[in-house]
Motif scaffolding. Structure first.
Motif: not given
Length: 211
Positions: A40, A46-48, A121-123, A125
């Protein structure tokens, strides 16, 4: 003296606050030509798989140089987002960015969102907050191998419940393999009443100087 007032008028008419977006053109970390990261980008969550990319112009990917700087951002996962230090102010706030479409059909549909308040959130959301506006960028909206600038606005009145809340930007891939973007900007232009207040303050200052 007249020249002074004309200059002030032009300056007031162009008042605009430019938000500080971290790594807005994805130049960090710097890459060698043809290289990319798979982590990221700094300043974003990001979530991935997401990263920065310094592609070779005229290759199988893009026919033109990046819109700003020498690198762009890409997202193979679902979300790339950032909560900025900028808060919603009274007036018209505009989110601008460039979306790209690769030659090689590794492409996707994106939804770009602007939020006020809430928690990111850290992903990527969002919990709580208010979605101020959004825009869907379809694959066909951009020519193959090119970049195109997009934008949308949000107008905040004097009684807007979101005034003073931090603004969050989210790039959401809704389908496809990858979305590419660059040169993300947030601008706020005060409403006419605010312009008038600024102008009156400048005129008063000029009058004091004359004395």
């Amino acid at each position: 003296m007249n020249r002074f007032f004309v200059t002030v008028g032009l300056a007031v008419a162009g008042v605009s606050a430019h938000a500080a977006i971290v790594n807005a053109s994805f130049e960090n970390p710097a890459q060698l030509s043809g290289s990319f990261t798979q982590i990221t980008p700094p300043g974003w969550v990001s979530d991935g798989i997401a990263g920065v990319w310094r592609y070779n112009t005229g290759s199988l990917h893009f026919a033109v140089t990046p819109p700003d700087g020498s690198q762009v951002g890409y997202l193979n996962a679902r979300v790339l987002a950032q909560t900025t230090t900028t808060v919603l102010e009274q007036g018209i706030t505009t989110l601008l960015w460039f979306s790209g479409r690769r030659f090689d059909s590794l492409e996707g549909v994106s939804q770009v969102e602007l939020w006020a308040g809430g928690s990111l959130s850290s992903t990527g959301a969002m919990t709580g907050g208010s979605l101020l506006n959004s825009r869907v960028i379809a694959v066909a909206d951009v020519t193959k191998g090119a970049w195109k600038e997009f934008s949308f606005n949000y107008t905040a009145g004097a009684n807007d419940p979101n005034l003073g809340k931090n603004l969050t930007i989210r790039f959401v891939k809704t389908s496809g393999g990858q979305i590419d973007f660059d040169h993300v900007r947030l601008n706020t232009v005060p409403e006419p009443a605010t312009f008038l207040a600024i102008g009156l303050g400048v005129v008063a200052l000029a009058a004091r100087r004359r004395r």
